[in-house]
Design a protein around this motif. Structure first.
Motif, short mmCIF file in Angstrom:
data_model
loop_
_atom_site.label_atom_id
_atom_site.label_comp_id
_atom_site.label_asym_id
_atom_site.label_seq_id
_atom_site.Cartn_x
_atom_site.Cartn_y
_atom_site.Cartn_z
N LEU A 144 -8.07 -7.21 -8.90
CA LEU A 144 -6.65 -7.22 -8.82
C LEU A 144 -6.27 -6.78 -7.39
N LYS A 145 -5.64 -7.77 -6.79
CA LYS A 145 -4.94 -7.52 -5.56
C LYS A 145 -3.47 -7.38 -5.48
N GLN A 213 3.86 -3.09 -17.24
CA GLN A 213 2.20 -3.49 -17.44
C GLN A 213 1.17 -3.01 -16.53
N PHE A 214 1.63 -3.23 -15.17
CA PHE A 214 0.70 -3.01 -14.10
C PHE A 214 1.28 -2.06 -12.88
N PRO A 215 1.44 -1.06 -13.25
CA PRO A 215 2.00 0.33 -12.58
C PRO A 215 1.35 0.46 -11.23
N GLY A 216 0.10 0.24 -11.10
CA GLY A 216 -0.60 0.32 -9.98
C GLY A 216 -0.61 -0.67 -8.80
N LEU A 217 -0.16 -1.96 -9.23
CA LEU A 217 -0.05 -3.16 -8.48
C LEU A 217 1.14 -3.40 -7.96
N LYS A 239 11.30 -2.99 -7.05
CA LYS A 239 10.09 -2.93 -7.36
C LYS A 239 9.41 -4.17 -6.91
N VAL A 240 10.15 -5.05 -6.17
CA VAL A 240 9.38 -6.34 -5.73
C VAL A 240 9.09 -6.06 -4.15
N TYR A 342 1.88 -12.75 0.51
CA TYR A 342 1.44 -11.38 -0.29
C TYR A 342 0.63 -10.37 0.11
N LEU A 343 -0.52 -11.04 0.65
CA LEU A 343 -1.80 -10.31 0.85
C LEU A 343 -1.44 -9.40 2.32
N SER A 344 -0.52 -9.92 3.17
CA SER A 344 0.01 -9.46 4.46
C SER A 344 0.98 -8.12 4.37
N ASP A 345 1.29 -7.80 2.92
CA ASP A 345 2.01 -6.85 2.67
C ASP A 345 0.96 -5.44 2.96
N THR A 346 1.58 -4.79 3.95
CA THR A 346 0.87 -3.43 4.55
C THR A 346 1.06 -2.33 3.64
N ARG A 347 2.11 -2.23 2.73
CA ARG A 347 2.66 -0.92 2.30
C ARG A 347 1.74 -0.49 1.25
#
Length: 347
Positions: A144-145, A213-217, A239-240, A342-347
């Motif tokens: 889950l990334k 549904q996926f609060p931690g992602l 939230k996006v 998406y994976l370059s998101d550093t937050r």
């Protein structure tokens, strides 16, 4: 007489005369051999159905044969192919009714058979918009990334773009894909038509549902064509985190084929309001990756560049010199670029 018969005839004529009509279907799984036969032998709706059903039957038989030999991945692929052929049958009917619903159910049945063969958990879910059910799919991968919400083109269905969810799942993303007002299962079974206001409500509802549904992602959006426009709209949702928009169709100098305009009249409740977004200001949107084909005849390059200049600084534009609307033949590269974005998101 079949409802929307004049639109069906115009659609079939376009499919015969214009090769580019088939780009999306080939990119999403319809084999070129099927396309060739349709273009050579179709003279009526009955021909269209007969040829596609014949190929669907063959692929379902191949799926069963491979499953009996414990070739699970191959069986899944053949079930998906059968589903795509049934999807193309139901798609030809612009207005809902018994025939459209019947062929759509066969499409769903094939994908449900395929869903049982994958390791990922796949769930059928619903949300409500104005008291109407909108039907969706969730695919949860082992790693889950993040979570990608796929916003489909207005005349598409969640089943048409299962390739996208499979790719993102392979990268470790949860995927969420719904049929909104005027789309796919939601329109075929509920007769719930589209308006700009309903789509605004729908996009927010999908994002809020996914966040619960996926609060931690982290949540990401991916959309093409008119779906690409609505991903930009959704990018203002707090939230996006990041968005990818391919060939977004927003209010402006767009050139939509006649058959497509007629199809839209069947699924839009208020034809005067249309569905195109008017992007007059960008007070806040998350980082956006835009993708454009330089040979796009529906969305002009100048328009894309103007849109790009209005976006905040954290943005990127990818252009393909030889691609048209939707950049269909670069979809694998686009999906990879989206995952990297998406994976370059550093937050």
């Amino acid at each position: 007489m079949v409802m929307g018969s004049s639109t069906i005839e115009k659609t079939m004529l376009t499919s015969f005369l214009i090769g580019g009509f088939w780009d999306r279907w080939i990119a999403n799984g319809i084999p070129e051999t099927t396309v060739y036969e349709l273009r050579q032998r179709v003279n009526s709706l009955e021909d269209w159905i007969r040829i596609l059903q014949k190929h669907a039957d063959v692929y379902e038989q191949r799926a069963v044969c491979n499953l009996n030999q414990h070739l699970v991945e191959e069986a899944e692929n053949f079930y998906r192919l059968a589903g795509m052929h049934y999807n193309l049958i139901q798609w030809m009917f612009p207005e809902t009714g018994d025939q459209k619903r019947g062929w759509y159910q066969r499409c769903k049945d094939m994908h449900e058979q395929a869903d049982r063969l994958v390791k990922d958990e796949i769930m059928n879910v619903t949300i409500q918009v104005e008291g109407n059910n909108c039907y969706g799919r969730i695919r949860v991968s082992e790693r889950l990334k993040g979570c990608v919400i796929i916003i489909n083109p207005i005349d598409s269905s969640k089943e048409e773009l299962v390739k996208y969810e499979g790719y993102f799942a392979g990268m470790g993303f949860v995927t969420v894909s719904f049929d909104g007002p005027g789309q796919g299962e939601t329109y075929a079974f509920n007769q719930y038509k589209a308006t700009r206001q309903r789509w605004d409500l729908f996009v927010d509802a999908v994002i809020d549902f996914t966040a619960l549904q996926f609060p931690g992602l982290h949540l990401y959006l991916f959309g093409t064509c008119l779906g690409g426009a609505w991903t930009i709209q959704g990018s203002s949702h707090p939230k996006v985190c990041r968005t990818v928009s391919v060939s977004p169709v927003i209010d402006g100098d767009t050139r939509v084929p006649d058959y497509f305009q007629e199809r839209l009249l069947s699924i839009i409740d208020d034809s005067k309001s249309g569905l195109l977004l008017r992007m007059e200001s960008f007070d806040y949107v998350c980082p956006i990756l835009l993708v454009h084909g330089r040979k796009d005849t529906i969305v002009q390059g100048d328009y894309i560049y103007d849109l790009y200049t209005k976006l905040p600084m954290d943005k990127r534009l990818i252009q393909y010199v030889d691609e048209g609307h939707g950049c269909n033949y670069k979809i694998d590269a686009i999906l990879k670029a989206a995952g990297d974005w998406y994976l370059s998101d550093t937050r």
